[in-house]
Design an enzyme around this catalytic site. Sequence first.
Site, PDB file in Angstrom:
ATOM      1  N   LYS A   1      41.622   8.041  59.502  1.00  0.00           N
ATOM      2  CA  LYS A   1      41.471   8.354  60.929  1.00  0.00           C
ATOM      3  C   LYS A   1      42.790   8.913  61.449  1.00  0.00           C
ATOM      4  O   LYS A   1      43.839   8.265  61.343  1.00  0.00           O
ATOM      5  CB  LYS A   1      41.139   7.075  61.691  1.00  0.00           C
ATOM      6  CG  LYS A   1      39.842   7.134  62.449  1.00  0.00           C
ATOM      7  CD  LYS A   1      39.570   5.801  63.099  1.00  0.00           C
ATOM      8  CE  LYS A   1      38.472   5.913  64.110  1.00  0.00           C
ATOM      9  NZ  LYS A   1      38.217   4.627  64.756  1.00  0.00           N
TER      10      LYS A   1
HETATM   11  O1  G3P Z   1      35.190   3.697  67.949  1.00  0.00           O
HETATM   12  C1  G3P Z   1      36.175   3.636  68.928  1.00  0.00           C
HETATM   13  C2  G3P Z   1      36.018   2.372  69.676  1.00  0.00           C
HETATM   14  O2  G3P Z   1      36.464   1.278  68.923  1.00  0.00           O
HETATM   15  C3  G3P Z   1      36.628   2.380  71.016  1.00  0.00           C
HETATM   16  O3  G3P Z   1      35.769   1.653  71.797  1.00  0.00           O
HETATM   17  O4  G3P Z   1      35.068   0.322  73.708  1.00  0.00           O
HETATM   18  O5  G3P Z   1      37.514   0.436  73.067  1.00  0.00           O
HETATM   19  O6  G3P Z   1      36.377   2.396  74.088  1.00  0.00           O
HETATM   20  P1  G3P Z   1      36.224   1.179  73.255  1.00  0.00           P
END
Ligand code: G3P
Length: 215
Positions: free
Chosen positions: A83
């Site tokens: 990533k």
């Molecule tokens: O896949 C990316 C994810 O982990 C981010 O999610 O909910 O932190 O925006 P969030």
Amino acid sequence: MKFFIDTANIDEIKEAQEMGILDGVTTNPSLAAKENRPYREILTEICRVVDGPVSAEVIATDSAGMIAEADELVKIGDNIVVKIPTILSGLTAIKTLSERGIKTNATLVFSPMQALLVAKAGATFVSPFVGRLDDYAYDGMDLIADIVNIYNNYTFSTEVLVASVRNPIHVLESARLGADVCTIPLKVIKQLIQHPQTDIGLAKFLEDYKKVPKS
Ligand code: G3P
């Protein structure tokens, strides 16, 4: 559409795997921090139980550092996808890694032009963060529609991986738009199977079966 689970927690990964719908895993430093264990140790364990792609994020912000970290991460397992943050140095790293046959996932994508650039650089996956766009009153799914449309206009092999998924509607819309992958927290995966009418109907069938004569 492929289902990845968005977590660094091994129990959650095993639970999703038992459901029979799991195609891969995405992790990031914030998810790893919740586990209170070394990132490499977590990734090694995940790669032992999952055959599909496992995204592991670099910490370096310069191309050389990203490439060096990628070279170490891919030693963990054949299924590691590196990533890379979607910044200028990230583009260079994605290009170099893709030329070497190392799979990449361009993360923190918030615009169609970022998605076009990482596809041109040869990213295996592009990760637009829909929930974080919703947080700013911009419909994150509009970005997915744009990216799918733009990629369909050309011959990019980059897969659209919907990330920052927060609810079942994000998953439904991803499937409607033809996204290749959705990476989903376990809580949301479980919500997808639930319907009160299924529970009510099952309870009625079981109750009625008691009235069926037994031979
Ligand atoms: O896949 C990316 C994810 O982990 C981010 O999610 O909910 O932190 O925006 P969030």
